[in-house]
Design a protein around this motif. Structure first.
Motif, PDB file in Angstrom:
ATOM      1  N   GLU A  65      80.505 -25.900 -47.894  1.00  0.00           N
ATOM      2  CA  GLU A  65      80.197 -26.301 -46.519  1.00  0.00           C
ATOM      3  C   GLU A  65      79.409 -25.184 -45.847  1.00  0.00           C
ATOM      4  O   GLU A  65      79.241 -24.107 -46.400  1.00  0.00           O
ATOM      5  CB  GLU A  65      81.469 -26.594 -45.742  1.00  0.00           C
ATOM      6  CG  GLU A  65      82.433 -25.433 -45.726  1.00  0.00           C
ATOM      7  CD  GLU A  65      83.777 -25.782 -45.114  1.00  0.00           C
ATOM      8  OE1 GLU A  65      84.430 -24.848 -44.645  1.00  0.00           O
ATOM      9  OE2 GLU A  65      84.165 -26.944 -45.103  1.00  0.00           O
ATOM     10  N   GLY A  66      78.933 -25.477 -44.669  1.00  0.00           N
ATOM     11  CA  GLY A  66      78.204 -24.472 -43.904  1.00  0.00           C
ATOM     12  C   GLY A  66      76.709 -24.593 -44.088  1.00  0.00           C
ATOM     13  O   GLY A  66      76.203 -25.500 -44.739  1.00  0.00           O
ATOM     14  N   GLY A  67      75.999 -23.642 -43.528  1.00  0.00           N
ATOM     15  CA  GLY A  67      74.543 -23.666 -43.529  1.00  0.00           C
ATOM     16  C   GLY A  67      73.927 -23.083 -44.787  1.00  0.00           C
ATOM     17  O   GLY A  67      74.598 -22.458 -45.603  1.00  0.00           O
ATOM     18  N   ILE A  68      72.626 -23.329 -44.901  1.00  0.00           N
ATOM     19  CA  ILE A  68      71.866 -22.774 -46.013  1.00  0.00           C
ATOM     20  C   ILE A  68      70.656 -22.000 -45.475  1.00  0.00           C
ATOM     21  O   ILE A  68      69.567 -22.048 -46.041  1.00  0.00           O
ATOM     22  CB  ILE A  68      71.443 -23.852 -47.029  1.00  0.00           C
ATOM     23  CG1 ILE A  68      70.633 -24.959 -46.346  1.00  0.00           C
ATOM     24  CG2 ILE A  68      72.639 -24.416 -47.769  1.00  0.00           C
ATOM     25  CD1 ILE A  68      69.958 -25.901 -47.320  1.00  0.00           C
ATOM     26  N   GLY A  69      70.871 -21.293 -44.381  1.00  0.00           N
ATOM     27  CA  GLY A  69      69.801 -20.531 -43.760  1.00  0.00           C
ATOM     28  C   GLY A  69      69.169 -19.498 -44.677  1.00  0.00           C
ATOM     29  O   GLY A  69      68.018 -19.118 -44.492  1.00  0.00           O
ATOM     30  N   PHE A  70      69.903 -19.060 -45.683  1.00  0.00           N
ATOM     31  CA  PHE A  70      69.391 -18.065 -46.616  1.00  0.00           C
ATOM     32  C   PHE A  70      68.150 -18.541 -47.363  1.00  0.00           C
ATOM     33  O   PHE A  70      67.373 -17.729 -47.857  1.00  0.00           O
ATOM     34  CB  PHE A  70      70.470 -17.660 -47.629  1.00  0.00           C
ATOM     35  CG  PHE A  70      70.873 -18.781 -48.555  1.00  0.00           C
ATOM     36  CD1 PHE A  70      70.217 -18.965 -49.750  1.00  0.00           C
ATOM     37  CD2 PHE A  70      71.892 -19.651 -48.212  1.00  0.00           C
ATOM     38  CE1 PHE A  70      70.581 -20.004 -50.602  1.00  0.00           C
ATOM     39  CE2 PHE A  70      72.261 -20.684 -49.048  1.00  0.00           C
ATOM     40  CZ  PHE A  70      71.591 -20.859 -50.249  1.00  0.00           C
ATOM     41  N   VAL A  71      67.928 -19.853 -47.449  1.00  0.00           N
ATOM     42  CA  VAL A  71      66.802 -20.358 -48.246  1.00  0.00           C
ATOM     43  C   VAL A  71      65.448 -19.943 -47.687  1.00  0.00           C
ATOM     44  O   VAL A  71      64.462 -19.934 -48.425  1.00  0.00           O
ATOM     45  CB  VAL A  71      66.851 -21.895 -48.470  1.00  0.00           C
ATOM     46  CG1 VAL A  71      68.087 -22.302 -49.246  1.00  0.00           C
ATOM     47  CG2 VAL A  71      66.710 -22.651 -47.198  1.00  0.00           C
ATOM     48  N   VAL A  72      65.379 -19.574 -46.422  1.00  0.00           N
ATOM     49  CA  VAL A  72      64.089 -19.136 -45.873  1.00  0.00           C
ATOM     50  C   VAL A  72      63.583 -17.868 -46.558  1.00  0.00           C
ATOM     51  O   VAL A  72      62.382 -17.604 -46.558  1.00  0.00           O
ATOM     52  CB  VAL A  72      64.137 -18.945 -44.335  1.00  0.00           C
ATOM     53  CG1 VAL A  72      64.453 -20.247 -43.630  1.00  0.00           C
ATOM     54  CG2 VAL A  72      65.104 -17.858 -43.946  1.00  0.00           C
ATOM     55  N   SER A  73      64.476 -17.119 -47.178  1.00  0.00           N
ATOM     56  CA  SER A  73      64.093 -15.908 -47.913  1.00  0.00           C
ATOM     57  C   SER A  73      63.635 -16.198 -49.340  1.00  0.00           C
ATOM     58  O   SER A  73      63.087 -15.331 -49.995  1.00  0.00           O
ATOM     59  CB  SER A  73      65.281 -14.941 -47.996  1.00  0.00           C
ATOM     60  OG  SER A  73      65.743 -14.613 -46.719  1.00  0.00           O
ATOM     61  N   LEU A  74      63.878 -17.421 -49.790  1.00  0.00           N
ATOM     62  CA  LEU A  74      63.596 -17.770 -51.180  1.00  0.00           C
ATOM     63  C   LEU A  74      62.238 -18.441 -51.289  1.00  0.00           C
ATOM     64  O   LEU A  74      62.127 -19.653 -51.454  1.00  0.00           O
ATOM     65  CB  LEU A  74      64.709 -18.676 -51.729  1.00  0.00           C
ATOM     66  CG  LEU A  74      66.138 -18.160 -51.532  1.00  0.00           C
ATOM     67  CD1 LEU A  74      67.141 -19.126 -52.109  1.00  0.00           C
ATOM     68  CD2 LEU A  74      66.308 -16.775 -52.146  1.00  0.00           C
ATOM     69  N   LYS A  75      61.205 -17.651 -51.233  1.00  0.00           N
ATOM     70  CA  LYS A  75      59.823 -18.153 -51.193  1.00  0.00           C
ATOM     71  C   LYS A  75      59.415 -18.891 -52.470  1.00  0.00           C
ATOM     72  O   LYS A  75      58.511 -19.711 -52.447  1.00  0.00           O
ATOM     73  CB  LYS A  75      58.841 -17.007 -50.941  1.00  0.00           C
ATOM     74  CG  LYS A  75      59.142 -16.206 -49.697  1.00  0.00           C
ATOM     75  CD  LYS A  75      59.015 -17.034 -48.449  1.00  0.00           C
ATOM     76  CE  LYS A  75      59.218 -16.150 -47.218  1.00  0.00           C
ATOM     77  NZ  LYS A  75      59.650 -16.858 -46.064  1.00  0.00           N
ATOM     78  N   LYS A  76      60.060 -18.601 -53.600  1.00  0.00           N
ATOM     79  CA  LYS A  76      59.713 -19.237 -54.876  1.00  0.00           C
ATOM     80  C   LYS A  76      60.524 -20.495 -55.156  1.00  0.00           C
ATOM     81  O   LYS A  76      60.301 -21.170 -56.157  1.00  0.00           O
ATOM     82  CB  LYS A  76      59.901 -18.233 -56.022  1.00  0.00           C
ATOM     83  CG  LYS A  76      58.982 -17.036 -55.922  1.00  0.00           C
ATOM     84  CD  LYS A  76      59.195 -16.095 -57.080  1.00  0.00           C
ATOM     85  CE  LYS A  76      58.281 -14.873 -56.955  1.00  0.00           C
ATOM     86  NZ  LYS A  76      58.452 -13.939 -58.066  1.00  0.00           N
ATOM     87  N   LEU A  77      61.472 -20.824 -54.279  1.00  0.00           N
ATOM     88  CA  LEU A  77      62.363 -21.960 -54.497  1.00  0.00           C
ATOM     89  C   LEU A  77      61.592 -23.268 -54.506  1.00  0.00           C
ATOM     90  O   LEU A  77      60.884 -23.597 -53.565  1.00  0.00           O
ATOM     91  CB  LEU A  77      63.449 -21.986 -53.433  1.00  0.00           C
ATOM     92  CG  LEU A  77      64.617 -22.946 -53.678  1.00  0.00           C
ATOM     93  CD1 LEU A  77      65.402 -22.512 -54.918  1.00  0.00           C
ATOM     94  CD2 LEU A  77      65.523 -22.994 -52.467  1.00  0.00           C
ATOM     95  N   LYS A  78      61.724 -24.019 -55.597  1.00  0.00           N
ATOM     96  CA  LYS A  78      61.053 -25.306 -55.771  1.00  0.00           C
ATOM     97  C   LYS A  78      62.039 -26.466 -55.826  1.00  0.00           C
ATOM     98  O   LYS A  78      61.713 -27.578 -55.445  1.00  0.00           O
ATOM     99  CB  LYS A  78      60.211 -25.327 -57.054  1.00  0.00           C
ATOM    100  CG  LYS A  78      59.189 -24.226 -57.153  1.00  0.00           C
ATOM    101  CD  LYS A  78      57.967 -24.573 -56.355  1.00  0.00           C
ATOM    102  CE  LYS A  78      56.890 -23.537 -56.625  1.00  0.00           C
ATOM    103  NZ  LYS A  78      56.226 -23.081 -55.446  1.00  0.00           N
ATOM    104  N   HIS A  79      63.248 -26.211 -56.354  1.00  0.00           N
ATOM    105  CA  HIS A  79      64.236 -27.267 -56.544  1.00  0.00           C
ATOM    106  C   HIS A  79      65.570 -26.843 -55.918  1.00  0.00           C
ATOM    107  O   HIS A  79      66.142 -25.850 -56.312  1.00  0.00           O
ATOM    108  CB  HIS A  79      64.454 -27.541 -58.040  1.00  0.00           C
ATOM    109  CG  HIS A  79      63.205 -27.844 -58.782  1.00  0.00           C
ATOM    110  ND1 HIS A  79      62.613 -29.075 -58.755  1.00  0.00           N
ATOM    111  CD2 HIS A  79      62.429 -27.060 -59.562  1.00  0.00           C
ATOM    112  CE1 HIS A  79      61.520 -29.036 -59.501  1.00  0.00           C
ATOM    113  NE2 HIS A  79      61.380 -27.824 -59.995  1.00  0.00           N
TER     114      HIS A  79
END
Length: 81
Positions: A65-79
């Protein structure tokens, strides 16, 4: 430590408990598969934002549960699932 691990698949392993923040120190990871562990609960550690080489992150079919704000740091994330 294990900083050179690039692929970690712990899917459907019956994991139980919370995700440990230390996973965020595996900075060479390109793929992290944790789906299908219904015993996983709690929030996703902010340290996951350190996984800057990650292009695949599968967290579905858990009780996270909770947020996934950390993904903004993952510039290579595709999936992300």
């Amino acid at each position: 430590g294990f900083p050179s691990i690039i692929y970690l698949d712990l899917s459907s392993n019956g994991l139980d408990g919370t995700l440990i923040s230390e996973l965020g120190y595996l900075t060479s990871l390109t793929q992290l598969h944790l789906w299908g562990n219904k015993g996983l609960h709690g929030t996703i550690p902010d340290t996951f934002g350190r996984l800057v080489n990650l292009h695949t992150l599968y967290l579905d079919k858990n009780n996270l549960e909770g947020g996934i704000g950390f993904v903004v740091s993952l510039k290579k994330l595709k999936h992300l699932d």
